[in-house]
Each structure stands twice: as structure tokens, then as C-alpha cells.
Enzyme design. Structure first.
Site, mmCIF file in Angstrom:
data_model
loop_
_atom_site.group_PDB
_atom_site.id
_atom_site.type_symbol
_atom_site.label_atom_id
_atom_site.label_comp_id
_atom_site.label_asym_id
_atom_site.label_seq_id
_atom_site.Cartn_x
_atom_site.Cartn_y
_atom_site.Cartn_z
ATOM 1 N N LYS A 39 0.692 -1.285 0.124
ATOM 2 C CA LYS A 39 0.106 0.003 -0.220
ATOM 3 C C LYS A 39 0.894 1.214 -0.071
ATOM 4 O O LYS A 39 0.427 2.517 -0.586
ATOM 5 C CB LYS A 39 -0.885 0.251 1.150
ATOM 6 C CG LYS A 39 -0.368 0.136 2.539
ATOM 7 C CD LYS A 39 -1.256 0.174 3.496
ATOM 8 C CE LYS A 39 -1.156 0.460 4.947
ATOM 9 N NZ LYS A 39 -1.395 -0.273 6.101
ATOM 10 N N ARG A 134 -7.945 0.718 16.504
ATOM 11 C CA ARG A 134 -8.465 1.106 15.209
ATOM 12 C C ARG A 134 -9.314 -0.474 14.960
ATOM 13 O O ARG A 134 -10.183 -0.506 15.478
ATOM 14 C CB ARG A 134 -7.304 1.056 14.134
ATOM 15 C CG ARG A 134 -7.420 1.716 12.842
ATOM 16 C CD ARG A 134 -6.362 1.761 11.918
ATOM 17 N NE ARG A 134 -5.928 0.476 11.222
ATOM 18 C CZ ARG A 134 -4.980 0.431 10.506
ATOM 19 N NH1 ARG A 134 -4.235 1.323 10.022
ATOM 20 N NH2 ARG A 134 -4.872 -0.972 9.757
HETATM 21 C C1 LIG Z 1 -0.580 -1.179 6.485
HETATM 22 C C2 LIG Z 1 -0.977 -2.413 7.389
HETATM 23 C C3 LIG Z 1 0.447 -3.531 7.385
HETATM 24 C C4 LIG Z 1 1.641 -3.127 6.987
HETATM 25 O O1 LIG Z 1 2.130 -2.371 7.983
HETATM 26 P P1 LIG Z 1 3.928 -1.924 8.110
HETATM 27 O O2 LIG Z 1 4.203 -1.069 8.968
HETATM 28 O O3 LIG Z 1 3.988 -1.075 6.873
HETATM 29 O O4 LIG Z 1 4.602 -3.117 8.180
HETATM 30 C C5 LIG Z 1 -0.382 -4.573 8.094
HETATM 31 N N1 LIG Z 1 -1.337 -4.983 8.411
HETATM 32 C C6 LIG Z 1 -2.387 -3.883 8.194
HETATM 33 C C7 LIG Z 1 -3.810 -4.223 8.755
HETATM 34 C C8 LIG Z 1 -2.107 -2.713 7.774
HETATM 35 O O5 LIG Z 1 -3.163 -1.684 7.514
#
Ligand SMILES: *Cc1c(COP(=O)(O)O)cnc(C)c1O
Length: 367
Positions: A39, A134
Site C-alpha cells: 500500500k 483501530r
Molecule cells: C499497513 C498495514 C500493515 C503493514 O504495516 P507496516 O508497518 O508497513 O509493516 C499490516 N497490516 C495492516 C492491517 C495494515 O493496514
């Protein structure tokens, strides 16, 4: 770089592959499978391919559009949707996603109907909120939730997961990870089922994994930032064995002049409604470069050359103090910056920043 319009972002796929392999090897030693998260790069297909070459087992993104982009590029892997889906998109989710994260029965009900319509089985990972506040089912409510979720045809519960260090800044600990592991055991026992994945962490969990304190039952991680930028996300320290410059932003000097360091005349707020403080440094050599707030989070970039000092920026310019480079800079020179996650995301989103792929063998410009 000849033939590339400034500003541009170079993407070094070999470095991304290297970072992925470093993280995958570490997790593998602790029995943890890694899904690579794209993402931060808007589902950029070449980046996903580099992660897969580095050994991640599947790819996750928070946006359906990004996952479609990956699918359209011919990437053949399992796709996980990280953001809990809206009711309005259940058909699209069943169509292009292999596993979605979920926390609402109403959504599971509609996903179930969509899966039945499509003649498919849709995998879900139930998210538990371990305190970061969250997404996620509150731990006290998990058993009731599962008891109802198992009745939906067309839905398979692939696992449970938790996300930390995103909203409340809660860090993974032996306590909360044990709580997740324990919930997994109780679910499996009470409902006579097997949870394939117990997905504990994102990049904030690497220290705990490396320390050997992660409970054995945690067997899956979703990793973005540590692969893309080579950092764990609790202290944002460079992760051992990874590199931090797989992405580099380049912009060009379009004006270079000696000017005072203090504005001249009566002052009000700047173009962004902020009253900026200026430091009197006497007369300085100032460079304007052709990248600004419309392209990047200007607080999230660091010059590769430590003689450069970022004074601020507007939508189209960054203003730099390059006094320390006097005699060694000229209009037309390119300056380079590393990025944090926020700056990377904005640079990837900006259509004004050209994306330029670097690989050991070939170069190509893509938008
Ligand atoms: C963005 C996200 C991740 C990845 O997080 P990083 O800190 O970039 O490794 C993992 N799980 C969820 C649910 C996320 O939204």
C-alpha cells in the site's frame, strides 16, 4: 538522469528484493510466513514482483484498486485486502481478493451472499483489537462473533489477526501476543476448527520476533515498511541487513541565488495559512528545487548530501539552504533525498513525480 523529467523517484528493485529476503529469512527462522504489503507504493506491480522474488508468500494492500492493478499486471499470487471492506464492495472483494480482513458480522453476511452468488469460497481473517483502537473485534466479544461467523456459507475463517502501532501506538508485547495466541487456541478448541494463520504483527513486530519472544502460535506477519524502507516501526531504526534507500527522490535546482535568510517587509501567514518562523543566518545561498507539497510530504524527506538544509516549501517548490555547497552547485543540478513512509506514499500518489525503475540489468521509465 538523462532523459528523465524531474522530479522523479528511482525504485531499486534489487534492493527491495534484498530487503524482502532479509525479513522473510528472519521470520522463517521463527516459523512465521510473511505477506508483503504494497500500500505504501499504491500496489506498484514491479515492487510486488520484487517482494515475491524475495520470498514473501503473498501480497496485501489496503485498496481494492491497487490489488486490481496487480492482478491486471499478471501477478499470480494470493491477494489479501488489509482494509476491512465496505458493504458496497462485497462482490468486487469476492471477485479479486483471496483473503479479506474483517470485523463486522453484517459485512460477513454480505460477503457470504456474494461468495454464494459467485460460486466461490471467500477466506476471511477476523481482526481482534488488542488495544490499538483501530479495526478489530474486542477480545471479550470474539467467541460470540465466531459462533455466528461459522454459520455463513461461502465464508472460510482462515485465521485471526491483530494490528498494532497504527492508531493508538500500542506496541506488540508478550502480553498482547499471548492474548492473540490464546484466543486462537480457544477458538480452535471450542469450534473444532483449525486456524491456518494467526497473524500477529506488521513491521512494528520485528524486534519481538528477532528477540525470540514471539509466542509460537503466531505464524504470520504482514510487512510493508520494513521491506520498502528497511525500518522497524517502533523506533524507526534501520533494520539490520536491510537498506534504506530503495527509493530515492530526485529534483532539480531551478533557481540559485544569494538572498537574506529573513523575509523583507511586513509579514502575514504563508500560502498554507501558517506563520513560519525564520532564523537569521545572514546572507545565504538558497536553491529552489522543483518539487513541493503537491508531490510529497516535505517533512518526510532527508537530503542524501548532508550539506543541504531544507528551509521549507510551497506547493511547487522546496527552498533549501545550500550555503555549505557554494562553488559546487549550479542551476540544473539534481539533488537527491531519501523518504519516510509518508513521503513515499505521497510521491507514489503524485502524478507529477515520474517513477523510474532501476534494476541491475535494465532501466525503464514508468508513470
Ligand atoms: C499497513 C498495514 C500493515 C503493514 O504495516 P507496516 O508497518 O508497513 O509493516 C499490516 N497490516 C495492516 C492491517 C495494515 O493496514
Amino acid at each position: 538522469m538523462a532523459g528523465v523529467n524531474t522530479p522523479y523517484l528511482t525504485i531499486d528493485l534489487d534492493k527491495i528484493e534484498h530487503n524482502a529476503r532479509t525479513i522473510v529469512d528472519l521470520c522463517d527462522q521463527h516459523g512465521i510466513a510473511v505477506t508483503g504489503v504494497t500500500k505504501g507504493v499504491c500496489g506498484y506491480p514491479d515492487v510486488a514482483r520484487a517482494m515475491l522474488r524475495g520470498g514473501v508468500t503473498s501480497i496485501a494492500d489496503s485498496r481494492l484498486e491497487n490489488i486490481r492493478r496487480l492482478g491486471n499486471a499478471g501477478i499470480d499470487t494470493d491477494f489479501m485486502l488489509l482494509r476491512v471492506p465496505p458493504l458496497s464492495a462485497v462482490d468486487a472483494v469476492v471477485e479479486s481478493i483471496d483473503v479479506s480482513l474483517n470485523s463486522e458480522l453484517a459485512t460477513l453476511k454480505d460477503l457470504s451472499a456474494a461468495a454464494i452468488r459467485a460460486g466461490k469460497i471467500h477466506n476471511v481473517m477476523l481482526m481482534v483489537d488488542l488495544g490499538d483502537l483501530r479495526e478489530g473485534i474486542w477480545p471479550d466479544d470474539v467467541m460470540t462473533f465466531v459462533s455466528q461467523a461459522i454459520n455463513f456459507d461461502g465464508i472460510r475463517i482462515k485465521g485471526i489477526g491483530a494490528n498494532l502501532a497504527c492508531f493508538g501506538g500500542v506496541v506488540p508485547s508478550e502480553e498482547n501476543m499471548n492474548q492473540l495466541a490464546e484466543l486462537a487456541s480457544v477458538i480452535e478448541h471450542r469450534f473444532s476448527m483449525t486456524l491456518e494463520w494467526v497473524s500477529g504483527v506488521n513491521s512494528s513486530g520485528l524486534e519481538m520476533i528477532a528477540s525470540g519472544k514471539m509466542p509460537q502460535r503466531i505464524n504470520h506477519a504482514r510487512i510493508g515498511e520494513a521491506i520498502l524502507l528497511g525500518r522497524e516501526t517502533i523506533h524507526r531504526k534501520p533494520w539490520p541487513g536491510t537498506v534504506q534507500d530503495a527509493f530515492v527522490l530526485h529534483a532539480e535546482i531551478v533557481e540559485l541565488k544569494q538572498k537574506p535568510s529573513l523575509p523583507v517587509g511586513e509579514r502575514s501567514e504563508d500560502a498554507f495559512g501558517e506563520l513560519v518562523e525564520f532564523e537569521d543566518r545572514g546572507k545565504i545561498l538558497r536553491a529552489l528545487i522543483n518539487v513541493g507539497r503537491e508531490d510529497i510530504d516535505i517533512h518526510g524527506i532527508t537530503p542524501l548530501d548532508s550539506r543541504i538544509d531544507i528551509l521549507g516549501g510551497s506547493s511547487g517548490y522546496l527552498v533549501l539552504d545550500v550555503f555549505a555547497m557554494e562553488g559546487n552547485v549550479a542551476v540544473g543540478d539534481e539533488l537527491s533525498f531519501t523518504l519516510n513512509y509518508s513521503a513515499l506514499l505521497t510521491a507514489m500518489t503524485s502524478e507529477y513525480v515520474t517513477k523510474h525503475i532501476l534494476t541491475g540489468v535494465a532501466n525503464s521509465v514508468e508513470q
